[in-house]
Design a protein around this motif. Structure first.
Motif, mmCIF file in Angstrom:
data_model
loop_
_atom_site.group_PDB
_atom_site.id
_atom_site.type_symbol
_atom_site.label_atom_id
_atom_site.label_comp_id
_atom_site.label_asym_id
_atom_site.label_seq_id
_atom_site.Cartn_x
_atom_site.Cartn_y
_atom_site.Cartn_z
ATOM 1 N N ARG A 151 0.173 8.325 0.579
ATOM 2 C CA ARG A 151 -0.592 6.759 0.312
ATOM 3 C C ARG A 151 0.988 6.715 -1.281
ATOM 4 N NH1 ARG A 151 -7.379 8.619 -0.589
ATOM 5 N NH2 ARG A 151 -7.090 7.641 1.149
ATOM 6 N N GLN A 152 1.146 7.730 -1.828
ATOM 7 C CA GLN A 152 2.072 6.903 -3.056
ATOM 8 C C GLN A 152 3.221 7.106 -1.913
ATOM 9 O OE1 GLN A 152 2.419 10.999 -4.672
ATOM 10 N NE2 GLN A 152 0.592 10.794 -6.267
ATOM 11 N N GLU A 153 4.165 7.491 -1.584
ATOM 12 C CA GLU A 153 4.982 7.296 -0.755
ATOM 13 C C GLU A 153 4.613 5.399 0.057
ATOM 14 O OE1 GLU A 153 7.625 8.141 3.045
ATOM 15 O OE2 GLU A 153 6.269 9.307 2.145
ATOM 16 N N ASN A 154 3.715 5.069 0.037
ATOM 17 C CA ASN A 154 2.765 3.898 0.917
ATOM 18 C C ASN A 154 3.223 2.959 -0.235
ATOM 19 O OD1 ASN A 154 2.743 1.500 2.323
ATOM 20 N ND2 ASN A 154 0.236 2.405 3.043
ATOM 21 N N GLN A 155 2.500 3.376 -1.519
ATOM 22 C CA GLN A 155 2.506 2.348 -2.647
ATOM 23 C C GLN A 155 4.148 2.340 -3.253
ATOM 24 O OE1 GLN A 155 -0.049 4.455 -5.617
ATOM 25 N NE2 GLN A 155 -2.344 3.715 -4.856
ATOM 26 N N LYS A 156 4.944 2.854 -2.752
ATOM 27 C CA LYS A 156 6.094 2.805 -3.596
ATOM 28 C C LYS A 156 7.605 1.562 -2.571
ATOM 29 C CE LYS A 156 6.505 7.779 -5.631
ATOM 30 N NZ LYS A 156 7.855 8.709 -5.384
ATOM 31 N N LEU A 157 6.581 2.383 -1.270
ATOM 32 C CA LEU A 157 7.638 0.952 -0.198
ATOM 33 C C LEU A 157 7.072 0.203 -0.515
ATOM 34 C CD1 LEU A 157 7.534 3.535 3.201
ATOM 35 C CD2 LEU A 157 9.195 2.542 1.899
ATOM 36 N N LYS A 158 5.668 -0.125 -0.547
ATOM 37 C CA LYS A 158 5.120 -1.821 -0.874
ATOM 38 C C LYS A 158 5.860 -2.409 -2.297
ATOM 39 C CE LYS A 158 0.684 -1.005 0.698
ATOM 40 N NZ LYS A 158 -1.216 -1.621 0.916
ATOM 41 N N LEU A 159 6.247 -1.575 -2.625
ATOM 42 C CA LEU A 159 6.568 -2.248 -4.174
ATOM 43 C C LEU A 159 8.002 -2.174 -3.819
ATOM 44 C CD1 LEU A 159 6.460 -2.625 -7.634
ATOM 45 C CD2 LEU A 159 7.241 0.274 -7.974
ATOM 46 N N GLN A 160 8.873 -1.658 -3.442
ATOM 47 C CA GLN A 160 10.109 -2.117 -2.753
ATOM 48 C C GLN A 160 9.951 -3.050 -2.127
ATOM 49 O OE1 GLN A 160 12.087 1.963 -0.560
ATOM 50 N NE2 GLN A 160 11.860 2.778 -2.604
ATOM 51 N N LEU A 161 9.378 -2.979 -1.080
ATOM 52 C CA LEU A 161 9.396 -4.436 -0.336
ATOM 53 C C LEU A 161 9.054 -5.261 -1.233
ATOM 54 C CD1 LEU A 161 9.007 -6.293 2.658
ATOM 55 C CD2 LEU A 161 7.179 -5.683 2.438
ATOM 56 N N ARG A 162 8.082 -5.799 -2.049
ATOM 57 C CA ARG A 162 8.030 -6.592 -2.578
ATOM 58 C C ARG A 162 9.136 -7.113 -4.031
ATOM 59 N NH1 ARG A 162 2.387 -4.650 -5.216
ATOM 60 N NH2 ARG A 162 0.985 -4.323 -3.498
ATOM 61 N N GLU A 163 9.638 -6.380 -4.643
ATOM 62 C CA GLU A 163 11.545 -5.992 -5.236
ATOM 63 C C GLU A 163 12.572 -7.521 -4.065
ATOM 64 O OE1 GLU A 163 12.188 -2.319 -7.031
ATOM 65 O OE2 GLU A 163 10.638 -2.618 -8.486
#
Length: 138
Positions: A81-93
């Motif tokens: 879940r933490q990794e998924n959140q990091k990937l979502k943040l990178q996608l938004r950026e």
């Protein structure tokens, strides 16, 4: 007569001891069988007790293993879940950076082509105008 009884006594003594030994060996297997049965019964009871302890220990270890697996799975799910959140943040950026550019690469090429065409038309108009003036002067 004393000689006869002495000889008889000497002959019968080993015979009696041999008979006594046979009786003890005949009585001995029965006694041995009884003691072996009781020792076998005791051994069976000991083995059953060890089996019960081993089964109980196996159940405890199985419980610990299943709880350990559940803990490990819970930790893995949290990490994912933490990794998924990091990937979502990178996608938004990445999407924000992409939207910051004014034109896409294709649009930039179209603009460069249009600017070149306009510049060519302007230069052509300027050069053509000079020829007409020369004709008037002649």
């Amino acid at each position: 007569m004393h000689r006869l009884s002495l000889t008889l006594l000497l002959v019968l003594t080993p015979l009696c001891s041999a008979l006594q030994a046979e009786e003890s060996t005949l009585a001995s297997p029965a006694a041995t069988h009884i003691t072996s049965q009781s020792s076998a019964t005791q051994r069976i009871q000991e083995l059953e007790a060890e089996l019960g302890a081993a089964v109980q220990q196996r159940d405890e270890l199985a419980g610990q293993l299943s709880s350990g697996l559940a803990d490990r799975e819970t930790a893995q799910v949290a990490r994912l879940r933490q990794e998924n959140q990091k990937l979502k943040l990178q996608l938004r950026e990445a999407l924000a950076k992409q939207q910051q550019s004014l034109f896409t690469e294709t649009q930039t090429w179209y603009l460069a082509g249009a600017a070149t065409a306009l510049l060519g038309a302007a230069i052509g108009a300027l050069l053509r105008g000079n020829r007409r003036r020369r004709q008037w002067l002649n």
